[in-house]
Design a protein around this motif. Sequence first.
Motif, PDB file in Angstrom:
ATOM      1  N   GLN A  43      29.818  49.726  19.383  1.00 44.59           N
ATOM      2  CA  GLN A  43      29.545  50.885  20.223  1.00 44.59           C
ATOM      3  C   GLN A  43      30.859  51.612  20.486  1.00 44.59           C
ATOM      4  O   GLN A  43      31.789  51.039  21.054  1.00 44.59           O
ATOM      5  CB  GLN A  43      28.903  50.479  21.549  1.00 44.59           C
ATOM      6  N   VAL A  44      30.917  52.849  20.063  1.00 45.20           N
ATOM      7  CA  VAL A  44      32.054  53.717  20.363  1.00 45.20           C
ATOM      8  C   VAL A  44      31.583  54.677  21.436  1.00 45.20           C
ATOM      9  O   VAL A  44      30.773  55.564  21.182  1.00 45.20           O
ATOM     10  CB  VAL A  44      32.536  54.481  19.118  1.00 45.20           C
ATOM     11  N   SER A  45      32.046  54.485  22.653  1.00 44.26           N
ATOM     12  CA  SER A  45      31.559  55.294  23.771  1.00 44.26           C
ATOM     13  C   SER A  45      32.442  56.492  24.072  1.00 44.26           C
ATOM     14  O   SER A  45      32.050  57.358  24.844  1.00 44.26           O
ATOM     15  CB  SER A  45      31.429  54.413  25.031  1.00 44.26           C
ATOM     16  N   GLN A  46      33.627  56.530  23.455  1.00 45.47           N
ATOM     17  CA  GLN A  46      34.508  57.673  23.681  1.00 45.47           C
ATOM     18  C   GLN A  46      35.457  57.810  22.502  1.00 45.47           C
ATOM     19  O   GLN A  46      36.025  56.835  22.029  1.00 45.47           O
ATOM     20  CB  GLN A  46      35.299  57.496  24.981  1.00 45.47           C
ATOM     21  N   ARG A  84      45.224  60.925  20.777  1.00 43.65           N
ATOM     22  CA  ARG A  84      44.036  60.199  20.358  1.00 43.65           C
ATOM     23  C   ARG A  84      43.712  59.062  21.322  1.00 43.65           C
ATOM     24  O   ARG A  84      44.598  58.432  21.881  1.00 43.65           O
ATOM     25  CB  ARG A  84      44.205  59.656  18.941  1.00 43.65           C
ATOM     26  N   SER A  85      42.436  58.809  21.492  1.00 42.99           N
ATOM     27  CA  SER A  85      41.982  57.749  22.382  1.00 42.99           C
ATOM     28  C   SER A  85      40.567  57.354  21.976  1.00 42.99           C
ATOM     29  O   SER A  85      39.793  58.196  21.507  1.00 42.99           O
ATOM     30  CB  SER A  85      42.005  58.216  23.846  1.00 42.99           C
ATOM     31  N   ALA A  86      40.241  56.069  22.147  1.00 45.69           N
ATOM     32  CA  ALA A  86      38.899  55.601  21.815  1.00 45.69           C
ATOM     33  C   ALA A  86      38.543  54.405  22.685  1.00 45.69           C
ATOM     34  O   ALA A  86      39.404  53.586  23.012  1.00 45.69           O
ATOM     35  CB  ALA A  86      38.807  55.216  20.333  1.00 45.69           C
ATOM     36  N   VAL A  87      37.290  54.315  23.052  1.00 43.22           N
ATOM     37  CA  VAL A  87      36.762  53.162  23.772  1.00 43.22           C
ATOM     38  C   VAL A  87      35.774  52.479  22.834  1.00 43.22           C
ATOM     39  O   VAL A  87      34.728  53.047  22.497  1.00 43.22           O
ATOM     40  CB  VAL A  87      36.076  53.575  25.082  1.00 43.22           C
ATOM     41  N   VAL A  88      36.130  51.276  22.392  1.00 40.81           N
ATOM     42  CA  VAL A  88      35.389  50.593  21.339  1.00 40.81           C
ATOM     43  C   VAL A  88      34.936  49.222  21.842  1.00 40.81           C
ATOM     44  O   VAL A  88      35.736  48.452  22.376  1.00 40.81           O
ATOM     45  CB  VAL A  88      36.272  50.411  20.082  1.00 40.81           C
ATOM     46  N   SER A  89      33.662  48.905  21.671  1.00 36.35           N
ATOM     47  CA  SER A  89      33.117  47.600  22.034  1.00 36.35           C
ATOM     48  C   SER A  89      32.417  47.009  20.820  1.00 36.35           C
ATOM     49  O   SER A  89      31.656  47.708  20.135  1.00 36.35           O
ATOM     50  CB  SER A  89      32.126  47.716  23.196  1.00 36.35           C
TER      51      SER A  89
END
Length: 300
Positions: A43-46, A84-89
């Motif tokens: 899940q990539v939420s951002q 760049r930025s990412a929230v990865v689960s």
Amino acid sequence: MSEWSVAEPRKLTFDDPVTALHVRVVNGTVNVVGTDEGSARLQVSQVEGPPLQVTQRDGTLTVAYEDLPWKGFLKWLDSKGWRRSAVVSLAVPAGTRVEVGVVGATAVVSGVEGPVEVKGVTGDTTLVRLSGPVRVDTVSGSLEAQAVTGDLRFHSVSGDLTVVEASGSSVRADSVSGSMIVDLDPTGTPTDVRLTNVSGEIAIRLPHPADAEVEANTASGTVSSAFEDLRVTGQWGAKKITGRLGAGNGKLKAVTASGSIALLRRPPVEDEPREPAPSPSAQDSTPDDSTDGPTDKKVL
């Protein structure tokens, strides 16, 4: 090979077996959890900046930026000046081999039984309930580890180390100025602990009764010991703590130039008090997984 370009929030499920996971991001958050399921989920939420490239090939799942290689990771610079930025689960089979690289992002890895390797520049790392071998390399990012039963290796320039309930066969760490706090699980087997520092403080909490050969040295710092069986020598300049606790099956060696060293004693292991049974009127507070979020209820 399957490939996806993720430029906006998205969920993916991978039915093909996953035996290795590679994640490399810059800023944001990476969460990896090991599960009993045979498939992997992402899940990539951002996502901010260039898209993340997701590939699956020969059992290896990769979530990374194209211009962020694993080799030389700790020296990587964003030459294009992208923000760049990412929230990865990710949820992966527990036996997966995990490699996570974070530049400024935080990383959390839990419930994994396979080998885990984390590289971080300024991002902090949290590890919980890992049973395989663990290696963490950072520049200034800190590491917090709890209930790690595999061998633990930590290398940093100024990042702090905090280990709670360590029960693996060895803990080895070296740093220049980061502090080190290591707490050994009283229920674990004898552990080989080797800590090296230049100016950071070192504190080690041993179980009671303890079982280790001890040697702790500091060139100009202070030392303290909660164990009467250990010898503390030196008053000016270099100081040393030496001796044997119990049968001496474990090993403890700590060396620092100007930092202080403290050997602490865990309280004796006692039976945990029994909790009272819940009353019949008690309600289950477990969230309902069937809902996507909180719901408002009006009480009449």
